[in-house]
Scaffold this motif. Structure first.
Motif, mmCIF file in Angstrom:
data_model
loop_
_atom_site.group_PDB
_atom_site.id
_atom_site.type_symbol
_atom_site.label_atom_id
_atom_site.label_comp_id
_atom_site.label_asym_id
_atom_site.label_seq_id
_atom_site.Cartn_x
_atom_site.Cartn_y
_atom_site.Cartn_z
ATOM 1 N N SER A 77 1.806 49.678 -5.325
ATOM 2 C CA SER A 77 1.641 50.308 -6.639
ATOM 3 C C SER A 77 0.978 51.682 -6.537
ATOM 4 C CB SER A 77 0.810 49.399 -7.547
ATOM 5 O OG SER A 77 -0.433 49.119 -6.944
ATOM 6 N N SER A 78 0.555 52.055 -5.342
ATOM 7 C CA SER A 78 -0.064 53.365 -5.177
ATOM 8 C C SER A 78 0.608 54.103 -4.019
ATOM 9 C CB SER A 78 -1.567 53.208 -4.899
ATOM 10 O OG SER A 78 -1.761 52.485 -3.706
ATOM 11 N N GLY A 79 0.258 55.357 -3.877
ATOM 12 C CA GLY A 79 0.836 56.150 -2.793
ATOM 13 C C GLY A 79 2.075 56.885 -3.243
ATOM 14 N N GLN A 80 2.739 57.490 -2.267
ATOM 15 C CA GLN A 80 3.935 58.275 -2.570
ATOM 16 C C GLN A 80 5.058 57.364 -3.032
ATOM 17 O OE1 GLN A 80 5.179 60.743 0.652
ATOM 18 N NE2 GLN A 80 6.762 61.761 -0.539
ATOM 19 N N LYS A 81 5.798 57.806 -4.025
ATOM 20 C CA LYS A 81 6.893 57.031 -4.566
ATOM 21 C C LYS A 81 7.991 56.879 -3.511
ATOM 22 C CE LYS A 81 8.869 56.437 -9.032
ATOM 23 N NZ LYS A 81 9.205 56.944 -10.314
ATOM 24 N N SER A 82 8.525 55.670 -3.405
ATOM 25 C CA SER A 82 9.562 55.393 -2.416
ATOM 26 C C SER A 82 10.943 55.553 -3.050
ATOM 27 C CB SER A 82 9.383 53.980 -1.874
ATOM 28 O OG SER A 82 10.261 53.762 -0.813
ATOM 29 N N ILE A 83 11.957 55.295 -2.254
ATOM 30 C CA ILE A 83 13.336 55.386 -2.732
ATOM 31 C C ILE A 83 13.597 54.278 -3.744
ATOM 32 C CG2 ILE A 83 14.173 54.020 -0.775
ATOM 33 C CD1 ILE A 83 16.774 55.617 -0.900
ATOM 34 N N ASP A 84 14.305 54.614 -4.792
ATOM 35 C CA ASP A 84 14.686 53.651 -5.814
ATOM 36 C C ASP A 84 15.558 52.581 -5.149
ATOM 37 O OD1 ASP A 84 16.423 52.437 -7.875
ATOM 38 O OD2 ASP A 84 15.504 53.902 -9.209
ATOM 39 N N PRO A 85 15.273 51.284 -5.368
ATOM 40 C CA PRO A 85 16.067 50.238 -4.713
ATOM 41 C C PRO A 85 17.545 50.286 -5.092
ATOM 42 C CG PRO A 85 14.467 49.261 -6.227
ATOM 43 C CD PRO A 85 14.185 50.722 -6.167
ATOM 44 N N VAL A 86 17.850 50.698 -6.313
ATOM 45 C CA VAL A 86 19.254 50.800 -6.726
ATOM 46 C C VAL A 86 19.953 51.885 -5.912
ATOM 47 C CG1 VAL A 86 20.800 51.407 -8.626
ATOM 48 C CG2 VAL A 86 18.856 49.891 -9.041
ATOM 49 N N VAL A 87 19.293 53.018 -5.729
ATOM 50 C CA VAL A 87 19.868 54.108 -4.928
ATOM 51 C C VAL A 87 20.036 53.655 -3.483
ATOM 52 C CG1 VAL A 87 19.463 56.444 -4.021
ATOM 53 C CG2 VAL A 87 18.970 55.931 -6.417
ATOM 54 N N PHE A 88 19.037 52.962 -2.943
ATOM 55 C CA PHE A 88 19.122 52.492 -1.557
ATOM 56 C C PHE A 88 20.333 51.585 -1.357
ATOM 57 C CE2 PHE A 88 18.304 49.006 1.412
ATOM 58 C CZ PHE A 88 18.289 49.718 2.593
ATOM 59 N N ASP B 221 22.691 56.794 9.323
ATOM 60 C CA ASP B 221 22.027 57.174 8.075
ATOM 61 C C ASP B 221 22.068 58.683 7.865
ATOM 62 O OD1 ASP B 221 21.425 54.541 7.445
ATOM 63 O OD2 ASP B 221 19.523 54.601 8.522
ATOM 64 N N ARG B 222 21.920 59.419 8.932
ATOM 65 C CA ARG B 222 21.984 60.880 8.845
ATOM 66 C C ARG B 222 23.367 61.320 8.352
ATOM 67 N NH1 ARG B 222 18.766 64.653 11.937
ATOM 68 N NH2 ARG B 222 17.967 62.829 13.010
ATOM 69 N N GLN B 223 24.403 60.730 8.914
ATOM 70 C CA GLN B 223 25.767 61.068 8.518
ATOM 71 C C GLN B 223 26.057 60.590 7.091
ATOM 72 O OE1 GLN B 223 28.759 59.432 11.100
ATOM 73 N NE2 GLN B 223 30.417 60.563 10.126
ATOM 74 N N LEU B 224 25.491 59.451 6.709
ATOM 75 C CA LEU B 224 25.678 58.919 5.355
ATOM 76 C C LEU B 224 25.128 59.884 4.311
ATOM 77 C CD1 LEU B 224 26.399 56.653 3.353
ATOM 78 C CD2 LEU B 224 24.162 55.633 3.863
ATOM 79 N N ILE B 225 23.936 60.394 4.537
ATOM 80 C CA ILE B 225 23.332 61.335 3.594
ATOM 81 C C ILE B 225 24.133 62.636 3.552
ATOM 82 C CG2 ILE B 225 21.277 62.735 3.126
ATOM 83 C CD1 ILE B 225 21.030 59.742 2.384
ATOM 84 N N GLU C 153 18.256 66.771 -4.347
ATOM 85 C CA GLU C 153 18.237 66.366 -2.941
ATOM 86 C C GLU C 153 18.329 64.851 -2.836
ATOM 87 O OE1 GLU C 153 17.818 67.921 0.185
ATOM 88 O OE2 GLU C 153 18.304 69.787 -0.843
ATOM 89 N N LEU C 154 19.177 64.374 -1.949
ATOM 90 C CA LEU C 154 19.241 62.942 -1.664
ATOM 91 C C LEU C 154 18.044 62.556 -0.799
ATOM 92 C CD1 LEU C 154 23.045 62.509 -0.906
ATOM 93 C CD2 LEU C 154 21.804 61.699 -2.909
ATOM 94 N N PRO C 155 17.734 61.266 -0.720
ATOM 95 C CA PRO C 155 16.609 60.838 0.139
ATOM 96 C C PRO C 155 16.845 61.224 1.597
ATOM 97 C CG PRO C 155 17.391 59.036 -1.236
ATOM 98 C CD PRO C 155 18.358 60.147 -1.403
ATOM 99 N N TRP C 156 15.764 61.371 2.337
ATOM 100 C CA TRP C 156 15.872 61.656 3.773
ATOM 101 C C TRP C 156 16.516 60.473 4.483
ATOM 102 C CZ3 TRP C 156 14.864 66.147 6.205
ATOM 103 C CH2 TRP C 156 14.137 67.100 5.504
ATOM 104 N N HIS C 157 17.266 60.759 5.514
ATOM 105 C CA HIS C 157 17.926 59.695 6.276
ATOM 106 C C HIS C 157 16.913 58.723 6.873
ATOM 107 C CE1 HIS C 157 16.941 61.370 10.250
ATOM 108 N NE2 HIS C 157 17.071 62.539 9.643
ATOM 109 N N ARG D 28 13.883 53.300 7.228
ATOM 110 C CA ARG D 28 12.625 52.557 7.012
ATOM 111 C C ARG D 28 12.781 51.524 5.900
ATOM 112 N NH1 ARG D 28 10.459 57.694 7.513
ATOM 113 N NH2 ARG D 28 9.981 57.779 5.288
ATOM 114 N N THR D 29 13.491 51.877 4.854
ATOM 115 C CA THR D 29 13.677 50.950 3.738
ATOM 116 C C THR D 29 14.537 49.770 4.166
ATOM 117 O OG1 THR D 29 13.511 52.812 2.202
ATOM 118 C CG2 THR D 29 14.425 50.770 1.333
ATOM 119 N N ARG D 30 15.521 50.001 5.006
ATOM 120 C CA ARG D 30 16.366 48.910 5.506
ATOM 121 C C ARG D 30 15.526 47.886 6.269
ATOM 122 N NH1 ARG D 30 19.896 51.776 7.814
ATOM 123 N NH2 ARG D 30 21.464 51.759 6.203
#
Length: 180
Positions: free
Chosen positions: A45-56, A71-75, A95-99, A104-106
């Motif tokens: 609940s704190s810290g930098q906001k992560s990637i939206d799970p729907v977007v992931f 992942d790099r090629q996907l982005i 900007e799309l999320p970083w590869h 990391r989210t996976r």
């Protein structure tokens, strides 16, 4: 023709993606809002906001549909396709999320989360007529075998998919223990 970039342009992504486009239709069929509840426990609940799970998970789906394993090629690929940007809910200047965030989210989500998402997305597509058929196939990694080509035969599981997957996972976990 000499290319001259415009300083200001009126552009709406929704007007550029045709009505019959696959990703536009998929966006209309697949409602992934259930992911917020499913993944809530994996986020702080704190810290930098992560990637939206729907977007992931939409990015994962694009990677699967476009046969992109990097992942790099996907982005990079997604940032160049208007229909994919529309599907992801991004505008052309966002900007799309970083590869590395994708990687990391996976690793954050356990396998049952991916299975539940796959099952729900597939059922949504079947209900809306985007997918039909009577045969299910499961993709897996190739494994070296020491078998005679003459002894090969088609094996069809007698039990339902869930029971079969449970048995396969059990065998796989036993194999992993043997390798250690």
């Amino acid at each position: 023709k000499d290319y001259q970039e415009k300083l200001f342009a009126q552009f709406q992504l929704s007007e550029r993606v045709p009505k019959g486009n696959f990703y536009r239709r998929l966006n209309e069929v697949v409602d992934l809002d259930f992911l917020y509840g499913l993944t809530r426990s994996y986020y702080g609940s704190s810290g930098q906001k992560s990637i939206d799970p729907v977007v992931f998970f939409k990015l994962c789906l694009v990677g699967y549909l476009e046969n992109i394993i990097s992942d790099r090629q996907l982005i990079q690929h997604s940032s160049m396709r208007l229909d994919i940007l529309y599907f992801l809910g991004y505008d052309i200047d966002e900007e799309l999320p970083w590869h590395s965030t994708i990687s990391r989210t996976r690793q954050l989500y356990p396998e049952p989360v991916f299975e539940e998402v796959f099952t729900k997305v597939l059922s949504m597509c079947v209900e809306r007529g985007m997918v039909s058929g009577h045969t299910q196939a499961i993709d897996s990694a190739p494994v070296k075998a020491n078998a005679s080509m003459d002894s090969l035969e088609l094996k069809v599981p007698k039990e339902d998919l869930e029971t079969h997957l449970h048995q396969i996972r059990h065998i796989s976990s036993m194999d992993k223990k043997k390798l250690r």
